[in-house]
Design an enzyme around this catalytic site. Structure first.
Site, PDB file in Angstrom:
ATOM      1  N   HIS A  98      -2.546   1.968  16.260  1.00 40.22           N
ATOM      2  CA  HIS A  98      -1.807   3.203  15.854  1.00 40.22           C
ATOM      3  C   HIS A  98      -2.699   3.997  14.933  1.00 40.22           C
ATOM      4  O   HIS A  98      -3.977   3.573  14.409  1.00 40.22           O
ATOM      5  CB  HIS A  98      -0.528   2.564  14.983  1.00 40.22           C
ATOM      6  N   LYS A 125       0.744  -1.241  -0.010  1.00 37.25           N
ATOM      7  CA  LYS A 125       0.076  -0.061  -0.046  1.00 37.25           C
ATOM      8  C   LYS A 125       1.044   1.163  -0.042  1.00 37.25           C
ATOM      9  O   LYS A 125       1.847   1.159   0.567  1.00 37.25           O
ATOM     10  CB  LYS A 125      -0.986  -0.053   1.307  1.00 37.25           C
ATOM     11  N   ASP A 140      -3.698  -3.837  12.438  1.00 34.48           N
ATOM     12  CA  ASP A 140      -3.420  -4.054  11.094  1.00 34.48           C
ATOM     13  C   ASP A 140      -4.154  -5.461  10.989  1.00 34.48           C
ATOM     14  O   ASP A 140      -3.799  -6.099  11.875  1.00 34.48           O
ATOM     15  CB  ASP A 140      -1.930  -4.376  10.794  1.00 34.48           C
ATOM     16  N   HIS A 165      -6.151   2.079  14.514  1.00 35.68           N
ATOM     17  CA  HIS A 165      -6.488   0.741  14.086  1.00 35.68           C
ATOM     18  C   HIS A 165      -5.625  -0.063  14.253  1.00 35.68           C
ATOM     19  O   HIS A 165      -4.359   0.176  14.632  1.00 35.68           O
ATOM     20  CB  HIS A 165      -6.814   0.409  12.508  1.00 35.68           C
TER      21      HIS A 165
END
Length: 335
Positions: free
Chosen positions: A277, A202, A223, A221
């Protein structure tokens, strides 16, 4: 239906000094009021070339258990290659808009690959100050070059070189994480798909924002991946939630940032912690980052490793197909 891109909104916003209301976070999320200012978090920095194997294993174990994030140096990916990766990514986002839209996610497309802006269900209609590009880079069977930029011309070659070197680093890291749990070196990797493990790149593009104290690039969020290996640019933005506060993570040139993701937390039955994070934005400068998500194949089942479960330590997570995990996470459905 034309989708509004943050890069275009930023150009207008920087002219008039304001941002649209859907980018203004609620007060309990705004960076101005929730960041511990003046303190940069010294997340553990680990030398992958450390000749003391036991010390290296202990450092990675401790960082993954206590922090869920660490930075690695001496990883053997040349700094020139990292600079080239950053250069071709930046050049893509500086192309004319219609050229970027040529590899946008098609309308109605259920996958994540392609150029885009929105990724998941937006809470209260609030948006992140970021555009992105997703595409799989490994293994060859899952690559769809439809979503890879044609320009700049060196984009593909550079990303393939970087992927080849990163796979070597990732295998080392997964081996160390596995040994830290008292398992065989290859067990953790097998638990997330073995040689079928998907590498999803990404690129995040956070344009300058006139009101950085009110907006977020990416909301808080963890991962979904097994691990994420990230290259940032030099503009500060990554924040980690620790001891009930948000802290900036120090930028170290040419270091790789490693996030423990949800799948490793699940496999380890909660011994390793997935890092919570978020990303802030900058008033004058564009921030970019290149996370590589190491994901199980969609049909692959992930659950706590049986060797780590016993009467005193029952399973804390369900075993489920990765595609079902992803669906629940993106749609804010409890796992």
């Amino acid at each position: 239906m034309e989708i509004e891109r943050v890069q275009n909104i930023a150009s207008l916003s920087n002219l008039n000094g304001t941002i649209p209301i859907e980018y203004i976070r609620s007060e309990n999320e705004q960076p101005a009021t929730t960041t511990i200012h003046g303190v940069v978090l010294e997340v553990p920095v680990i030398d992958l070339n450390d000749p003391d194997h036991e010390k290296l294993l202990a450092s990675i174990f401790e960082a993954s258990r206590e922090w869920g994030i660490f930075q690695v140096v001496n990883h053997e990916i040349p700094s020139e290659l990292i600079s080239k990766l950053q250069k071709v990514g930046k050049e893509f986002f500086e192309l004319p808009q219609e050229e970027k839209e040529a590899i946008a996610k098609p309308i109605g497309y259920k996958g994540v690959e392609g150029y885009g802006t929105k990724l998941q269900k937006e809470v209260e209609g609030k948006k992140g100050w970021v555009d992105h590009l997703f595409h799989r880079v490994w293994p060859p069977a899952v690559i769809n070059y439809q979503f890879w930029p044609k320009n700049p011309p060196t984009y593909r070659e550079t990303n393939e070189q970087y992927t080849k070197m990163l796979i070597h680093v990732a295998n080392k890291l997964l081996g160390f994480l596995s040994e830290g749990l008292g398992l065989e070196e290859g067990e953790l990797k097998e638990g997330v798909g073995g040689e079928d493990l998907n590498y999803m790149l990404k690129i995040n593009y956070y344009p300058p924002c006139p009101c950085p104290e009110l907006a977020l690039g990416v909301v808080p969020h963890t991962d979904m991946s097994s691990i994420t290996i990230l290259v940032p640019n030099e503009v500060q933005g990554l924040q980690v939630f620790k001891d009930d506060h948000w802290y900036d993570v120090a930028y170290i040139p040419n270091a790789l940032i490693v996030h423990i993701g949800d799948q490793i937390e699940i496999l380890s039955n909660g011994i390793y912690k997935s890092v919570y994070h978020r990303t802030t934005v900058n008033k004058e400068k564009t921030r970019m980052s290149w996370p590589m998500f190491l994901e199980p194949p969609l049909e692959f089942e992930v659950g706590p490793i049986p060797k780590l479960i016993n009467q005193d330590n029952p399973p804390k997570f369900k075993t489920k197909k990765y595609k079902d995990y992803v669906y629940c996470k993106l749609n804010k459905i409890p796992q």
